[in-house]
Scaffold this active site. Structure first.
Site, mmCIF file in Angstrom:
data_model
loop_
_atom_site.group_PDB
_atom_site.id
_atom_site.type_symbol
_atom_site.label_atom_id
_atom_site.label_comp_id
_atom_site.label_asym_id
_atom_site.label_seq_id
_atom_site.Cartn_x
_atom_site.Cartn_y
_atom_site.Cartn_z
ATOM 1 N N TYR A 137 0.820 -1.277 -0.097
ATOM 2 C CA TYR A 137 0.130 -0.035 0.016
ATOM 3 C C TYR A 137 1.253 1.153 0.042
ATOM 4 C CZ TYR A 137 -4.230 -1.942 -0.113
ATOM 5 O OH TYR A 137 -5.947 -2.469 0.144
ATOM 6 N N GLY A 252 -10.154 -6.387 -3.703
ATOM 7 C CA GLY A 252 -8.451 -6.538 -4.448
ATOM 8 C C GLY A 252 -8.383 -7.469 -3.313
ATOM 9 N N ASP A 253 -8.076 -6.838 -1.786
ATOM 10 C CA ASP A 253 -7.084 -7.909 -0.787
ATOM 11 C C ASP A 253 -8.170 -9.365 -0.426
ATOM 12 O OD1 ASP A 253 -6.271 -5.694 -0.122
ATOM 13 O OD2 ASP A 253 -8.255 -4.094 0.592
ATOM 14 N N ARG A 254 -9.132 -9.269 -0.603
ATOM 15 C CA ARG A 254 -10.248 -10.778 -1.217
ATOM 16 C C ARG A 254 -9.669 -11.531 -1.599
ATOM 17 N NH1 ARG A 254 -12.634 -14.634 2.031
ATOM 18 N NH2 ARG A 254 -10.308 -15.219 0.937
#
Length: 466
Positions: A137, A252-254
């Site tokens: 990030y 996107g994290d999932r």
């Protein structure tokens, strides 16, 4: 599955309410706040989702020592958190929602940050993982040279999924798959000399795979699914199920987390990618990151009992009870031990580092008789009751267990910590407790030794002024 998530953590704050009128001061809606919720974002969201799926998750990140970091530690219940020295404030993103519709977002502490430090425990967690997810990030953790070197070592034997960021670092060569979204992919392709007007997701993915030397690139396209480009040259379009989405946060994290799990299970990349897209769609259909269940906590009764006055014949039950409660909630139990006679800064740093690795810290404390056998008739300087009280006064210590033996082995058997922490310059496997802790699947971790800070040195200095 044993998963290590490497990346930058953010604190997401959701302020939810209703707006039925305008302010008399300005033509803006007045939000009647119904609730405020804090949750882990960025790499913290990846780790949280995977832990709630039942995986053994370690998060390698950077955490500050401010109020935002304390909220993050609570939100990361169930995740083993390993962090270096804090170098920047906690980045906080506060979203105001009216019903399910975002209205405004405030960002705090999001200025560029220096590259965070790393510890041997952080590097060991990367090296020993079954799969690795890098959630960059743009806060510098992926620019740490030691972390990058360790990632470069494991890519040949461990599936590594890298979710990039425009302000972050380039993936190390050889990762299994990189997962940029379409705007990120097109921007990177443009920087590489491609014409965005004539570049589709497949061409952008091909360009990025060659640039990053990755096994594959999966370009995510929101409701349109994703496009996969592999080293073999094949391009696969992966559609997404039709989903009603009110907030795309966390998709996107999932996807990155699910993709890593499926690769770790041995699925071929096209199938793993297709399932990951389905998981991301299902995640959004349930409300996305804002709808995740609250992190489990420790009941107030257990927290109170671990802070009650210490009695050597009974307090072990409090420590054992606390450890069992944390385990039942899916959390990580950390323990450390020692005499802690004349508490000093070196002790405080070791204890704080230990607490950051899990969801509770139990200190195994040598009794007065045990200290005398180990240190001589002139020790301890401070009685066991006072030593325990001072330890419990520290925010990072959740319980103290007093033992009479020369070693804490019997004490450890009762607590059964997931992580046993000691300060020093030796290897974790060299610790005498390593064999005992390994018996139930735990591991030993050492934190840096702080020179010129010792009980003996402090006692000698006090003797000169007495």
């Amino acid at each position: 599955m044993r998963i290590t998530v490497v990346g930058d953590v953010l604190l997401d704050v959701d302020i939810n309410g209703a707006a039925t009128r305008l302010s008399p001061d300005a033509p803006v809606p007045v939000v009647d706040v119904a609730g405020i919720r804090r949750r882990a974002g960025g790499a913290g969201l990846v780790a949280t989702v995977l832990a709630q799926d039942g995986h053994d998750v370690t998060l390698v990140t950077a955490l500050s020592d401010d109020d935002g970091a304390s909220h993050l530690r609570r939100a990361l219940a169930g995740v083993s958190v390993l962090t270096g020295e804090p170098l920047a404030p906690t980045p906080t993103k506060t979203r105001v929602r009216i019903g399910t519709h975002p209205m405004v977002r405030f960002d705090e502490g999001c200025a560029p940050a220096p590259v965070p430090s790393s510890t041997p425990a952080m590097l060991a967690a990367i090296a020993s993982a079954e799969v690795v997810v890098v959630a960059d990030y743009g806060r510098g953790i992926t620019a740490n040279t030691a972390i990058r070197a360790t990632l470069a070592e494991v890519v040949g034997r461990t599936p590594v999924v890298w979710d990039p960021h425009p302000a972050g670092s380039e993936p190390v060569p050889g990762v299994a798959v990189v997962t940029p979204n379409l705007p990120e992919a097109l921007a990177s392709a443009k920087a590489g000399g491609l014409d965005p007007a004539r570049t589709g997701p497949g061409e952008a993915a091909q360009h990025l795979r060659e640039k990053w030397q990755s096994g594959a690139v999966l370009v995510t396209r929101g409701e349109h699914g994703a496009v996969l480009f592999e080293a073999s040259g094949g391009t696969v379009a992966i559609p997404a199920p039709r989903t009603s989405v009110s907030d795309p946060c966390g998709a996107g994290d999932r996807l990155a987390g699910s993709l890593a799990v499926y690769l770790g299970l041995g699925l071929e990349l096209p199938e793993a990618a297709a399932r990951a897209v389905e998981d991301a769609s299902a995640f959004l259909a349930k409300g996305g990151a804002a709808a995740l269940p609250e992190a489990p906590g420790v009941s107030p009764a257990v927290e109170l009992s671990s802070r009650e006055p210490i009695r050597a014949d009974s307090h072990i039950h409090d420590g054992v009870q606390l450890a069992q409660t944390i385990r039942d909630a899916g959390g990580t139990v950390v323990a450390t031990g020692g005499c802690f006679d004349l508490l000093h800064a070196g002790h405080a740093r070791t204890l704080a580092a230990a607490r950051s690795m899990g969801d509770c810290l139990v200190v195994c404390l040598n009794s007065d008789e045990s200290v005398r056998r180990l240190k001589g008739a002139h020790r301890p300087i401070v009685s066991v009751e006072d030593r325990a009280e001072l330890l419990l006064a520290l925010e990072c210590v959740d319980a103290v267990v007093i033992f009479d033996e020369d070693t804490p082995e019997a004490c450890l058997t009762g607590i059964r910590p997931d992580i046993w922490v000691k300060g020093g310059d030796y290897e974790p496997d060299e610790l005498p407790e390593a064999r005992v802790v390994a018996g139930w699947g735990g591991r030993c971790v050492t934190v840096p030794f702080h020179p010129a800070r010792s009980t003996s040195g402090l006692a000698a200095a006090l003797a000169k002024v007495s």
